[in-house]
Write a protein that holds these residues in place. Structure first.
Motif, PDB file in Angstrom:
ATOM      1  N   LYS A  21       0.690  -1.085  -0.014  1.00  0.00           N
ATOM      2  CA  LYS A  21      -0.198  -0.041  -0.094  1.00  0.00           C
ATOM      3  C   LYS A  21       0.877   1.169  -0.089  1.00  0.00           C
ATOM      4  N   HIS A  22       0.378   2.195  -0.398  1.00  0.00           N
ATOM      5  CA  HIS A  22       0.927   3.555  -0.484  1.00  0.00           C
ATOM      6  C   HIS A  22       0.588   4.479   0.540  1.00  0.00           C
ATOM      7  N   PRO A  23       1.128   4.390   1.615  1.00  0.00           N
ATOM      8  CA  PRO A  23       0.677   5.228   2.740  1.00  0.00           C
ATOM      9  C   PRO A  23       0.864   6.819   2.455  1.00  0.00           C
ATOM     10  N   ALA A  24      -0.008   7.615   3.362  1.00  0.00           N
ATOM     11  CA  ALA A  24       0.270   8.972   2.975  1.00  0.00           C
ATOM     12  C   ALA A  24       1.573   9.786   3.327  1.00  0.00           C
ATOM     13  N   ARG A  25       2.122   8.927   4.407  1.00  0.00           N
ATOM     14  CA  ARG A  25       3.622   9.409   4.742  1.00  0.00           C
ATOM     15  C   ARG A  25       4.728   8.119   4.716  1.00  0.00           C
ATOM     16  N   PRO A  26       4.965   7.917   3.408  1.00  0.00           N
ATOM     17  CA  PRO A  26       5.955   6.690   3.191  1.00  0.00           C
ATOM     18  C   PRO A  26       7.337   6.974   4.131  1.00  0.00           C
ATOM     19  N   GLU A  27       7.951   5.701   4.460  1.00  0.00           N
ATOM     20  CA  GLU A  27       8.934   5.744   5.301  1.00  0.00           C
ATOM     21  C   GLU A  27      10.329   5.948   4.035  1.00  0.00           C
ATOM     22  N   GLU A  28      11.224   6.648   4.398  1.00  0.00           N
ATOM     23  CA  GLU A  28      12.291   6.851   3.424  1.00  0.00           C
ATOM     24  C   GLU A  28      12.800   5.603   2.788  1.00  0.00           C
ATOM     25  N   MET A  29      13.115   5.589   1.576  1.00  0.00           N
ATOM     26  CA  MET A  29      13.957   4.464   0.642  1.00  0.00           C
ATOM     27  C   MET A  29      15.160   4.160   1.709  1.00  0.00           C
ATOM     28  N   ARG A  30      15.437   2.909   2.071  1.00  0.00           N
ATOM     29  CA  ARG A  30      16.593   2.518   2.547  1.00  0.00           C
ATOM     30  C   ARG A  30      17.439   1.977   1.519  1.00  0.00           C
ATOM     31  N   PRO A  31      18.982   2.409   1.504  1.00  0.00           N
ATOM     32  CA  PRO A  31      19.729   1.633   0.761  1.00  0.00           C
ATOM     33  C   PRO A  31      19.991   0.335   1.074  1.00  0.00           C
ATOM     34  N   ILE A  32      20.440  -0.521   0.223  1.00  0.00           N
ATOM     35  CA  ILE A  32      20.166  -2.183   0.094  1.00  0.00           C
ATOM     36  C   ILE A  32      21.714  -2.350   1.158  1.00  0.00           C
ATOM     37  N   GLY A  33      22.755  -1.519   1.467  1.00  0.00           N
ATOM     38  CA  GLY A  33      23.608  -1.836   2.618  1.00  0.00           C
ATOM     39  C   GLY A  33      23.052  -1.763   3.817  1.00  0.00           C
TER      40      GLY A  33
END
Length: 188
Positions: A172-184
């Protein structure tokens, strides 16, 4: 079929993965590159991708037989929750479920990175019914849906090519998504 294992790619995989990719460049319009990159360039691509996204290798008896990776859909910040996926399986081994295993593992890692939307950009013959395209069919089986078509946007092997765009939502696409985290940051 021997057991397929999936692991994160390393720069040292460049020559083996390039051997899988090069026939697609030389013999097909699946890749829009005209010449296969050098092993050094391929190693650089792996290194650069792994700074932010997963690049996975499928192995059979310790030998790479396919790979899949994700990349930025667009560099601007608002696109960070969307990634483009790419996959290549040794041509003689297609249809054995290797691609499905690669994409399942890739999607699991991308979810942990907070990626919500996946895109796939697929070359087609001009005007080709998408149902006849093997890559379109594969992506449809993996849950992607058609989202657009760009006509005559590539030229390779003496013919103009269309590109279809497919997409898949990982959640789901929330109103306030968490930041994308680099794979590392999430491990793999």
């Amino acid at each position: 079929m021997e057991a397929i294992s999936i692991r994160m790619a390393r720069e040292g995989d460049a020559a083996a993965l390039l051997a899988i990719y090069a026939p697609y460049v030389r013999e097909t319009a699946i890749s829009f590159e005209y010449a296969a990159p050098s092993p050094e360039e391929f190693a650089r691509r792996i290194r650069e991708t792994l700074k932010s996204y997963p690049w996975l290798v499928a192995e059979e008896n310790g030998r790479p037989v396919g790979y899949a990776y994700a990349s930025a859909f667009n560099a601007r910040a608002a696109y960070q929750w969307t990634a483009e996926t790419s996959i290549y399986v040794e041509k003689e081994l297609r249809g054995r479920g290797i691609g499905g295993k690669l994409y399942a593992a890739l999607e699991a890692l991308l979810k942990k990175q907070n990626i919500l939307t996946l895109t796939a950009h697929i070359s087609c013959e001009c005007g080709e019914e998408t149902g006849k395209n093997a890559s379109v069919a594969f992506h449809a089986r993996m849950g992607y849906r058609m989202s657009g078509r760009f006509e005559k946007c590539g030229y390779k092997h003496g013919a103009w090519r269309d590109v279809v765009w497919m997409q898949k939502f990982l959640g789901k696409h929330p109103a306030r998504p968490e930041e994308m985290r680099p794979i590392g940051e999430i491990g793999g």
